[in-house]
Enzyme design. Structure first.
Site, PDB file in Angstrom:
ATOM      1  N   ASP A 110      34.228  40.133  39.726  1.00  0.00           N
ATOM      2  CA  ASP A 110      33.096  40.415  38.848  1.00  0.00           C
ATOM      3  C   ASP A 110      32.934  39.218  37.919  1.00  0.00           C
ATOM      4  O   ASP A 110      33.930  38.673  37.419  1.00  0.00           O
ATOM      5  CB  ASP A 110      33.370  41.651  37.980  1.00  0.00           C
ATOM      6  CG  ASP A 110      33.201  42.966  38.723  1.00  0.00           C
ATOM      7  OD1 ASP A 110      32.898  42.937  39.921  1.00  0.00           O
ATOM      8  OD2 ASP A 110      33.387  44.014  38.086  1.00  0.00           O
ATOM      9  N   SER A 137      39.210  34.231  32.803  1.00  0.00           N
ATOM     10  CA  SER A 137      38.894  32.825  32.979  1.00  0.00           C
ATOM     11  C   SER A 137      37.849  32.605  34.064  1.00  0.00           C
ATOM     12  O   SER A 137      36.823  33.277  34.086  1.00  0.00           O
ATOM     13  CB  SER A 137      40.175  32.045  33.288  1.00  0.00           C
ATOM     14  OG  SER A 137      39.933  30.672  33.258  1.00  0.00           O
ATOM     15  N   HIS A 179      39.999  39.101  44.354  1.00  0.00           N
ATOM     16  CA  HIS A 179      40.154  39.606  45.709  1.00  0.00           C
ATOM     17  C   HIS A 179      39.748  38.544  46.729  1.00  0.00           C
ATOM     18  O   HIS A 179      39.091  37.560  46.393  1.00  0.00           O
ATOM     19  CB  HIS A 179      39.317  40.873  45.880  1.00  0.00           C
ATOM     20  CG  HIS A 179      39.789  42.014  45.021  1.00  0.00           C
ATOM     21  ND1 HIS A 179      40.343  43.156  45.541  1.00  0.00           N
ATOM     22  CD2 HIS A 179      39.790  42.179  43.662  1.00  0.00           C
ATOM     23  CE1 HIS A 179      40.665  43.983  44.554  1.00  0.00           C
ATOM     24  NE2 HIS A 179      40.336  43.415  43.413  1.00  0.00           N
TER      25      HIS A 179
END
Length: 281
Positions: A88, A248, A145
């Site tokens: 995200d 980050s 992921h």
């Protein structure tokens, strides 16, 4: 105020000390103090706890446990695409690597060799290839992921600075992503060699991978490499590969002619884990 002036205080701040302090606070079991900190953070950054597998703020015993919270099953379905978004966040930049130059922001480029800790042989595999840089804001889900199936080949820890990685800093600090501390993960995939780089930042207490655990701290003073050739550590598309303990940026590299980006992608556009990063299969 110009972006360069806006980031000037970051050159003067004791970033290492602030980051070490933030890491201690984030790992502390402070009881009600920890719960109050998490509640403040959720309000301040409008974190959507309804998406969390565990939405009970009071149940998290440390800030890091909350920050690296898992998502509920089904809230980030995987698109039918050869490459899916690994996090995200928001797109910082993406596109073509001009020989060995990656576009950071207006007026700023940095080299693939610099990003990869000086490994010119590895960097050469991405000459005229493709890259994507995705920024994770404080409110985002902070697990990373796999964008596709991949077999792990190497992991490289590259020491560096700890500038913030927000959009203003990206515009104001030359070579930002090749200056900050980072963990470079190299995979063999159906698209050729793929690099997924976790970039550290101010108050990013640590970075971890699913096969190694916490990579930093300790913060080493020189480039450190781990080889996984022959170990057959294979991760499937959508499987968790790492996480930021305080957030980050990730930078992905792909070889020339190995993929075509989703035409809906644009710089600054919000993106979600599992959405199509490339054109459909």
């Amino acid at each position: 105020m110009s972006d360069r002036l806006a980031v000037l205080p970051q050159y003067l701040l004791p970033k290492q000390a602030l980051t070490a302090f933030a890491g201690r606070v984030a790992n502390a079991r402070g009881g009600e103090r920890t719960t109050r900190l998490i509640r403040w953070f959720v309000r301040r950054y409008q974190v959507n706890m309804a998406e969390a597998a565990n939405p009970d703020i009071a149940s998290y015993d440390t800030f890091n446990a909350f920050f690296t919270r898992a998502l509920r099953d089904g809230v980030r379905p995987q698109a039918d695409a050869a490459l899916t978004c690994p996090v995200d966040g928001a797109i910082s930049q993406f596109g073509h690597i001009a020989q060995d130059q990656i576009f950071q922001a207006k007026g700023h480029h940095y080299s693939t060799t610099a990003l990869l800790g000086g490994d010119a042989s590895l960097a050469a595999q991405f000459a005229d290839g493709q890259f994507a840089t995705i920024y994770l804001s404080p409110r985002d889900y902070h697990r990373i992921h796999m964008p596709c199936d991949g077999t792990l080949q190497r992991m490289i820890y590259v020491p560096g600075a700890l500038f913030s990685v927000n959009p203003t800093t990206a515009r104001g600090v030359p070579g930002l992503f090749a200056r900050n501390e980072r963990v470079v993960c190299v995979f063999d995939t159906a698209h050729g060699t793929m690099v997924l780089t976790l970039v550290g930042a101010t108050v990013v207490g640590s970075m971890a991978t699913s096969w190694h655990g916490v990579v930093n701290p300790p913060r080493r003073s020189e480039v450190t490499e781990w080889s996984y050739t022959g170990q057959q550590i294979t991760l499937k598309q959508g499987e968790e590969m790492g996480r930021f303990l305080l957030g980050s940026t990730v930078v992905l590299l792909f070889p020339q002619h190995s993929m075509a980006f989703n035409p809906a992608w644009q710089p600054s556009k919000p993106v979600r884990l599992g959405e199509a990063m490339s054109t459909p299969r």
